[in-house]
Structure formats: structure tokens, C-alpha cells
Design a protein around this motif. Structure first.
Motif, PDB file in Angstrom:
ATOM      1  N   CYS A 295      34.928  43.424  41.268  1.00 41.35           N
ATOM      2  CA  CYS A 295      34.170  44.341  42.056  1.00 41.35           C
ATOM      3  C   CYS A 295      34.858  44.415  43.118  1.00 41.35           C
ATOM      4  N   LEU A 296      34.534  45.335  44.015  1.00 46.41           N
ATOM      5  CA  LEU A 296      35.261  45.609  45.377  1.00 46.41           C
ATOM      6  C   LEU A 296      34.966  44.837  46.275  1.00 46.41           C
ATOM      7  N   ALA A 297      35.649  44.331  47.385  1.00 49.52           N
ATOM      8  CA  ALA A 297      35.386  43.724  48.521  1.00 49.52           C
ATOM      9  C   ALA A 297      36.393  44.000  49.695  1.00 49.52           C
ATOM     10  N   THR A 298      35.914  43.832  50.979  1.00 46.27           N
ATOM     11  CA  THR A 298      36.688  44.139  52.139  1.00 46.27           C
ATOM     12  C   THR A 298      36.804  43.064  53.028  1.00 46.27           C
ATOM     13  N   ARG A 299      38.033  42.398  53.294  1.00 43.96           N
ATOM     14  CA  ARG A 299      38.334  41.308  54.257  1.00 43.96           C
ATOM     15  C   ARG A 299      37.975  41.742  55.684  1.00 43.96           C
ATOM     16  N   ILE A 300      36.873  42.047  56.051  1.00 44.29           N
ATOM     17  CA  ILE A 300      36.499  42.391  57.360  1.00 44.29           C
ATOM     18  C   ILE A 300      36.643  41.263  58.290  1.00 44.29           C
ATOM     19  N   GLY A 301      36.068  40.176  58.101  1.00 45.77           N
ATOM     20  CA  GLY A 301      36.097  38.984  58.932  1.00 45.77           C
ATOM     21  C   GLY A 301      34.965  39.082  59.804  1.00 45.77           C
ATOM     22  N   PRO A 302      34.782  38.112  60.445  1.00 41.67           N
ATOM     23  CA  PRO A 302      33.662  37.916  61.454  1.00 41.67           C
ATOM     24  C   PRO A 302      33.649  39.125  62.323  1.00 41.67           C
ATOM     25  N   ALA A 303      34.920  39.731  62.932  1.00 47.31           N
ATOM     26  CA  ALA A 303      34.930  40.583  63.977  1.00 47.31           C
ATOM     27  C   ALA A 303      34.551  41.958  63.474  1.00 47.31           C
ATOM     28  N   ARG A 304      34.949  42.156  61.994  1.00 47.24           N
ATOM     29  CA  ARG A 304      34.677  43.553  61.486  1.00 47.24           C
ATOM     30  C   ARG A 304      35.379  44.570  62.310  1.00 47.24           C
ATOM     31  N   GLU A 305      36.518  44.551  62.636  1.00 44.79           N
ATOM     32  CA  GLU A 305      37.231  45.569  63.214  1.00 44.79           C
ATOM     33  C   GLU A 305      38.755  45.678  62.708  1.00 44.79           C
ATOM     34  N   VAL A 306      39.254  44.964  62.004  1.00 46.61           N
ATOM     35  CA  VAL A 306      40.686  44.988  61.476  1.00 46.61           C
ATOM     36  C   VAL A 306      40.618  44.485  60.057  1.00 46.61           C
ATOM     37  N   TYR A 307      40.821  45.769  59.399  1.00 50.48           N
ATOM     38  CA  TYR A 307      40.757  45.507  57.870  1.00 50.48           C
ATOM     39  C   TYR A 307      41.708  46.549  57.165  1.00 50.48           C
ATOM     40  N   PRO A 308      42.863  46.787  57.594  1.00 51.82           N
ATOM     41  CA  PRO A 308      43.739  47.826  57.175  1.00 51.82           C
ATOM     42  C   PRO A 308      43.971  48.130  55.603  1.00 51.82           C
ATOM     43  N   MET A 309      43.713  46.848  54.887  1.00 53.06           N
ATOM     44  CA  MET A 309      43.866  47.335  53.373  1.00 53.06           C
ATOM     45  C   MET A 309      42.528  47.821  52.651  1.00 53.06           C
ATOM     46  N   GLY A 310      41.537  47.880  53.654  1.00 54.27           N
ATOM     47  CA  GLY A 310      40.305  48.640  52.935  1.00 54.27           C
ATOM     48  C   GLY A 310      39.747  47.934  52.081  1.00 54.27           C
ATOM     49  N   ARG A 311      38.979  48.369  50.836  1.00 57.53           N
ATOM     50  CA  ARG A 311      38.328  47.668  49.824  1.00 57.53           C
ATOM     51  C   ARG A 311      39.451  47.475  48.817  1.00 57.53           C
ATOM     52  N   GLU A 312      39.402  46.064  48.548  1.00 56.67           N
ATOM     53  CA  GLU A 312      40.398  45.497  47.585  1.00 56.67           C
ATOM     54  C   GLU A 312      39.498  45.035  46.252  1.00 56.67           C
ATOM     55  N   ALA A 313      40.271  44.587  45.084  1.00 55.51           N
ATOM     56  CA  ALA A 313      39.853  44.184  44.046  1.00 55.51           C
ATOM     57  C   ALA A 313      39.556  42.694  43.905  1.00 55.51           C
ATOM     58  N   VAL A 314      38.395  42.076  43.507  1.00 54.18           N
ATOM     59  CA  VAL A 314      38.204  40.681  43.593  1.00 54.18           C
ATOM     60  C   VAL A 314      37.751  40.311  42.314  1.00 54.18           C
ATOM     61  N   LEU A 315      38.167  39.102  41.802  1.00 52.17           N
ATOM     62  CA  LEU A 315      37.540  38.571  40.517  1.00 52.17           C
ATOM     63  C   LEU A 315      36.607  37.458  40.694  1.00 52.17           C
ATOM     64  N   PHE A 316      35.634  37.261  39.730  1.00 55.81           N
ATOM     65  CA  PHE A 316      34.809  36.111  39.740  1.00 55.81           C
ATOM     66  C   PHE A 316      34.293  35.901  38.429  1.00 55.81           C
ATOM     67  N   ALA A 317      33.853  34.733  38.372  1.00 55.33           N
ATOM     68  CA  ALA A 317      33.448  34.251  36.839  1.00 55.33           C
ATOM     69  C   ALA A 317      31.832  34.506  36.744  1.00 55.33           C
ATOM     70  N   ALA A 318      31.542  34.642  35.658  1.00 51.62           N
ATOM     71  CA  ALA A 318      30.110  34.867  35.057  1.00 51.62           C
ATOM     72  C   ALA A 318      29.747  34.202  33.976  1.00 51.62           C
ATOM     73  N   THR A 319      28.296  33.740  34.051  1.00 51.85           N
ATOM     74  CA  THR A 319      27.615  33.175  32.755  1.00 51.85           C
ATOM     75  C   THR A 319      26.583  33.956  32.268  1.00 51.85           C
ATOM     76  N   TRP A 320      26.462  34.257  31.051  1.00 55.63           N
ATOM     77  CA  TRP A 320      25.706  35.153  30.430  1.00 55.63           C
ATOM     78  C   TRP A 320      25.087  34.713  29.075  1.00 55.63           C
ATOM     79  N   ASP A 321      24.077  33.928  29.117  1.00 45.44           N
ATOM     80  CA  ASP A 321      23.486  33.194  27.971  1.00 45.44           C
ATOM     81  C   ASP A 321      22.776  34.216  27.162  1.00 45.44           C
ATOM     82  N   GLU A 322      22.429  33.823  25.949  1.00 51.54           N
ATOM     83  CA  GLU A 322      21.893  34.572  25.030  1.00 51.54           C
ATOM     84  C   GLU A 322      20.479  34.918  25.513  1.00 51.54           C
ATOM     85  N   GLY A 323      19.979  36.231  25.826  1.00 51.72           N
ATOM     86  CA  GLY A 323      18.644  36.581  25.859  1.00 51.72           C
ATOM     87  C   GLY A 323      18.596  36.554  27.484  1.00 51.72           C
TER      88      GLY A 323
END
Length: 590
Positions: free
Chosen positions: A281-309
Motif C-alpha cells: 500500500c502507500l504511505a508517507t514518511r511525514i513524521g511527527p512534524a508533518r512538514e518535510v516529506y519530499p519523497m511523497g507517497r511511497e510503497a510499503v510491504l506488510f504481511a497478512a493472514t487470511w484463513d479460510e472463511g
């Protein structure tokens, strides 16, 4: 209040059960973002042990990059889906907006072919145009087809084959609505069928359909693409609904937290060859200050569990991650593109191609860029990187007819970029240089320019002279003051090395030196990265690169004679990647 508190406790406990399954697996650790730099709205698929992802590119060109990986960590740029003007003639130059263009593509594989579906926004005469590209060879630009076009009513198209319903093909778009699509003609069934409007968050969009265990699962983004962004999900026994909203939505978000990674949302799910579920999914490394994030929205990886039903459980996005055992590390990927994590070492030897990871802002004029015996040759455009407002100028001066700019994504929090410029301007105002570029109204430049003596302080002599000029555009508080200094006489007739470095996490330093004498360095300007963070470029991320312009001189699309620039020894070196506001890791080398 008691009911709300009880719901939150139940949700947390339920999520813990799924995450416990991850903890009991043979875990691997890795760092986000896995696709650093501007890579928004990722969509991914796994085919025969290779993972493929595509991301949004708006008006940058070539657009819709396809990255391939065997291990989910090393991502090679193998092609661009939109890679030639003939695929969509005239569309780019008909797009005045800075954040219009290719929005939120989906990549899917079906019966031996790859499909990328997307929508192009902002065309002056047509509005939104839906496009479906296809190929049997995603490692080749030329193999991507001309698009089949369609007329959607909204953005963010998903593509879904229902093999349990005579193989019908569906498109789901923002809203969320569903239509059948004829992939040969682009015809859409009417009227659109409303599926689900989410849980009440703004802008229900980015839908993806999955068929599992007899259910159709509909996963969407909600809350807008800023701090309230999230992923929610619903399911139905029938593709047209009704859809049951999951009681513990959202299934992924960082809203309301102080996490370094914010705007988490707009994701896609897929399996590895071992059957484990993952998501990007996308995410932004805004940080607590939420002012400096020149790389904008980047792609991040996460694991998931999806059991039957069961409903899927998505791992919260952080900088340091632990999930399923990753596939074995491998860079055995076809194609001649670079890996996204690689540094640039380009000398532009005659006869070589322009590297795949270098892009333009809109489709450039034919002949503007070439590799010659003198290096990367850039023929100047009349507009500079800003251009003049569309309301008072022609497209040639606004930049709508293509900027003479080429750049690569900033992919590291700390980095160094430099290039050697050979440049002999003949007319006042001719300029070539380097830039940190977010949009035409957000950029930081260092140019070599021929100026009248009264434009240089102190005026060195009576006739025009070369100068180093620092100037910037953008920022809520306004850009720093320009600075112009004469090019030292001893540098005359030799290449000048122009350099952009991150002085720290929040500022860039722009310097020049004689290419033959790095000790001669002159720091011409510094600027806050806040200038190229959000604002008019909230959907995109910074590029660093080179440009040439005659700053409005000439007529039509042509500059006065002379002013062609040659760039050699292009170097981009990543230094460190921040994974938290106070934690960084050294640049990983391929």
C-alpha cells in the motif's frame, strides 16, 4: 461510550490473534518502504514466482512503471506501460494540471497475459479516459499494446475476471460501482451497479475485488489520501452484492497515531508461491512534524493472514517489519532496467540508451534528449521549469508542450547527486542546471546562466558573463531569496560539476565546482525540503535531475540558436534511509 470501548478492545484482541500467527511463523525482518521514493497507489500480482507491481505516475513520462522482484525486497524496473507518444497521441500536451494524468493503475495476469488498467485525468477536451494495456512480455516496453479506451464515470479502476460467472470481466471504480467491460472494445455495461460506499470515510476509492472461499471480498481505501487514510473491507456471496461491511474496519490505518509512516492506505493483496498472503500500500514518511516529506507517497510491504472463511488481518505498517519468511534473496530478473535501490552511475557513452529510471514532466518534444559523443544532450525549451501561467501564455511558455527536464526519483532520505555540465551559451538567458523538482510550482534549482552584468553582484565586467544562479519556487512561507555569483574565471571552457546534497534530513545544499577540481566547491544556496513536500504536489514526489532553458526567448517552440547543454558523469548515491523520526539505516547496496 461503553459500547465503543468494548468494540475497540474486541478489535485489538481479534487482530492480535492473526498477528500471533505471523509471530509463530519462521519470520523474516525487513524495512519499509520497500519501494522508496515516489511510488503511490501500488498494485501487485505474483506470476510463477515473480512479483510484479505498478504505481501511479500522473503526468510524468514514461509512465506506469512495472517493477519485478523474486524476493519482495529487490525491485527491478523492467518496463513502463505508457512509454510512447503514439499510445495516447496528444494527451500529454493537452493536460495543463500538475497532478493530472495516470491515476491508480491495477495490474492483473489472466490466461498468459498481463493487463494494466488505469484512467488518465485532466485532458482539456476529454476529461477522464480509461485505458487498458496488455502484454505477454512485461520486461519489454515495446511489447505493451496501444490501449483499448473506455469511458468511466470515476477513477481508480480494478480489473476482475469472474471465472464462476462465464468468465465475465468487471471494472470496479471509485464510489464504489461495478460494470462489465468488453476488453476488445472498451464498452461498459450500463448503468453502473453500486456495491458499497464504505464505512463513512471520505472518498471511498481504490477498490480491489478478490474471490475466496465462496465470497467476493471488496477492499477499498477511505478517508482521503492524507492523515485519515485507511483500508476497509466488505464481502458478499454475489459479485453485485449486497456487501456486508466487516465490523472491525478499518483493517489497516495509522490515522490518529504518532507513527512516522502516515497516510497508510490504497493497497492490494497477493500471495507468494508458498501461499502466504502479503500486501502493498502507500504511505508517507511525514513524521511527527508533518512538514518535510519530499519523497511523497511511497510503497510499503506488510504481511497478512487470511484463513479460510475469515476476514484478512493486515500487519500494521512500520519502518522495521517482521512477517512471513520472505522468498530467497535473488536479483535474477530479466531486462536492462536498474533496481530501484541501485545508485546511478551513468556516463552516457555515445550509442547508449537513456537509462530507464529517468523520466520527464509530460511527453518531451522529439529531439530534446539524446545521447551523443558529448554525453546526455538537452536542447533547451523556451519555458523554464516554472513556465508562465497558462492564463497569460501559450503552451510553449507554460511547459505544457514539454519541459527540457529529465530526472530520477529521490529514493533516499540522505543522498548526493551530481552531474558534469558542458555548456557554452550564446544568448543572454540561456541556462542549464540541476534541480530538485516536485511540480512546476515546487522546485529548487541551481543553474549556469548567461546574464547581463547588472544582474550579477558585484558586476564583474561590461559584457554578459556566466553566473551560477540559485532560485526556488514553492512553500507556504515562500522560497529562499535567489543568489547569483559569477562563475570563476579559472573554470572557463571546462565542465562544471553541479551538486545537490541533503545537508540533513530537512535541507538541501546546492553547490558548484570545477569538475577537475572538487576542492573549488562553491555552495550557492540551501533550501528546506518543505518547499518540495505536499502543497501543490501532494500526490507526487521529488525528482532530482537536469534541465536546459532559454527562459522565454525565441518564438514558437524554438529557442535562439545555441544553448544546447551536455551532461556527463551523472551520479546519484544514496547515503541513509530514515525508518523512524529518530532512526536511520545505511543505504543497502545491491
Amino acid at each position: 461510550m461503553k459500547m465503543k470501548f468494548s468494540w475497540n478492545i474486541t478489535s485489538a484482541l481479534w487482530g492480535s490473534i492473526g498477528l500471533l500467527a505471523l509471530a509463530q511463523a519462521d519470520n523474516s525482518t525487513y524495512y519499509n518502504p520497500t519501494l522508496p521514493g515516489w511510488h503511490s497507489d501500488p498494485s501487485c500480482a505474483q506470476v510463477n514466482g515473480t512479483f510484479f507491481c505498478v504505481t501511479s505516475t500522473f503526468i510524468s513520462f514514461p509512465g506506469l512503471p512495472v517493477y519485478a522482484s523474486k524476493d519482495l525486497l529487490d525491485w527491478k524496473l523492467v518496463s513502463h506501460v505508457w512509454n510512447r507518444e503514439s499510445q495516447l497521441p496528444g494527451v500529454s500536451w493537452e493536460t495543463p494540471g500538475q497532478q493530472d494524468g495516470m491515476y491508480a493503475a491495477t495490474i492483473r495476469y489472466h490466461e498468459g497475459e498481463f493487463y494494466v488498467i488505469c484512467e488518465y485525468l485532466g485532458i482539456s477536451s476529454r476529461g477522464i479516459v480509461g485505458v487498458v494495456f496488455r502484454t505477454t512480455d512485461p520486461f519489454s516496453d515495446a511489447s505493451w499494446s496501444d490501449p483499448v479506451t473506455f469511458a468511466p464515470s470515476s477513477i481508480d479502476p480494478d480489473l476482475f475476471w469472474d471465472d464462476d460467472d462465464d468468465g465475465k470481466v468487471y471494472v470496479a471504480t471509485q464510489g464504489v460501482v461495478l460494470q462489465e467491460i468488453d476488453l476488445a472494445t472498451g464498452a461498459l455495461s450500463q448503468p453502473p451497479v453500486s456495491l458499497w460506499n464504505g464505512t463513512g470515510g471520505a472518498w471511498p476509492e481504490g477498490p480491489h475485488l478478490y474471490k475466496k472461499d465462496g465470497y467476493y471480498y471488496l477492499m477499498i481505501a477511505e478517508g482521503g489520501t492524507e492523515l485519515d487514510h485507511s483500508i476497509t473491507i466488505a464481502r458478499s456471496r454475489n459479485i453485485t452484492g449486497p456487501y456486508e461491511s466487516y465490523e472491525h474496519n478499518p483493517i489497516l490505518t495509522n490515522r490518529g497515531t504518532a507513527e512516522y509512516f502516515q497516510t497508510v492506505g490504497h493497497g492490494d493483496l497477493f500471495q507468494d508461491p508458498a501461499g502466504n498472503w502479503w500486501g502493498m500500500c502507500l504511505a508517507t514518511r511525514i513524521g511527527p512534524a508533518r512538514e518535510v516529506y519530499p519523497m511523497g507517497r511511497e510503497a510499503v510491504l506488510f504481511a497478512a493472514t487470511w484463513d479460510e472463511g475469515a476476514w484478512p488481518v493486515l500487519q500494521p505498517v512500520r519502518g522495521a517489519m517482521s512477517g512471513w519468511a520472505l522468498p530467497p534473496r535473488s536479483r535474477d530478473i530479466p531486462g536492462d532496467g536498474p533496481f530501484n535501490s541501485d545508485d546511478d552511475v551513468y556516463d552516457f557513452a555515445a550509442g547508449t540508451a537513456i537509462p530507464r529510471n529517468l523520466v520527464h514532466w509530460r511527453v518531451p518534444r522529439e529531439g530534446t534528449f539524446s545521447v551523443t559523443g558529448g554525453g546526455l544532450e538537452i536542447v533547451p525549451s523556451r519555458n523554464n521549469l516554472t513556465g508562465t501561467p497558462l492564463s497569460t501564455s501559450t503552451p510553449e511558455l507554460s511547459g505544457q508542450s514539454g519541459l527540457a527536464f529529465i530526472g530520477r526519483r529521490q529514493t533516499d532520505t540522505l543522498f548526493s547527486f551530481s552531474v558534469d555540465l558542458s555548456f557554452a551559451p550564446e544568448v543572454v538567458g540561456q541556462e542549464a542546471g540541476v534541480t530538485v523538482f516536485l511540480t512546476q510550482v515546487n522546485h529548487i534549482d541551481l543553474g549556469v546562466v548567461l546574464l547581463e552584468p547588472d544582474a550579477i553582484s558585484p558586476a564583474p565586467r561590461a559584457e554578459p558573463q556566466l553566473a551560477l544562479r540559485f532560485r526556488a519556487e514553492g512553500g507556504a512561507g515562500g522560497p529562499p531569496a535567489p543568489n547569483t555569483v559569477p562563475v570563476p574565471a579559472e573554470w572557463a571552457g571546462s565542465p562544471i560539476r553541479l551538486q545537490i546534497e541533503t545537508a540533513n534530513v530537512t535541507h538541501y545544499s546546492l553547490a558548484a565546482m570545477a569538475a577537475s577540481d572538487p576542492e573549488s566547491q562553491i555552495i550557492v544556496g540551501t533550501a528546506s525540503a518543505a518547499l518540495v513536500s505536499g502543497g501543490n504536489g501532494s500526490f507526487v514526489g521529488s525528482l532530482v535531475g537536469a534541465y536546459a532553458t532559454c527562459n522565454g526567448a525565441g518564438t514558437g517552440v524554438d529557442c535562439p540558436e545555441g544553448g544546447t547543454a551536455h551532461f556527463g558523469r551523472w551520479r546519484y548515491t544514496g547515503v541513509a534511509q530514515y525508518i523512524a523520526a529518530d532512526e536511520s539505516i545505511p543505504k543497502a547496496r545491491g
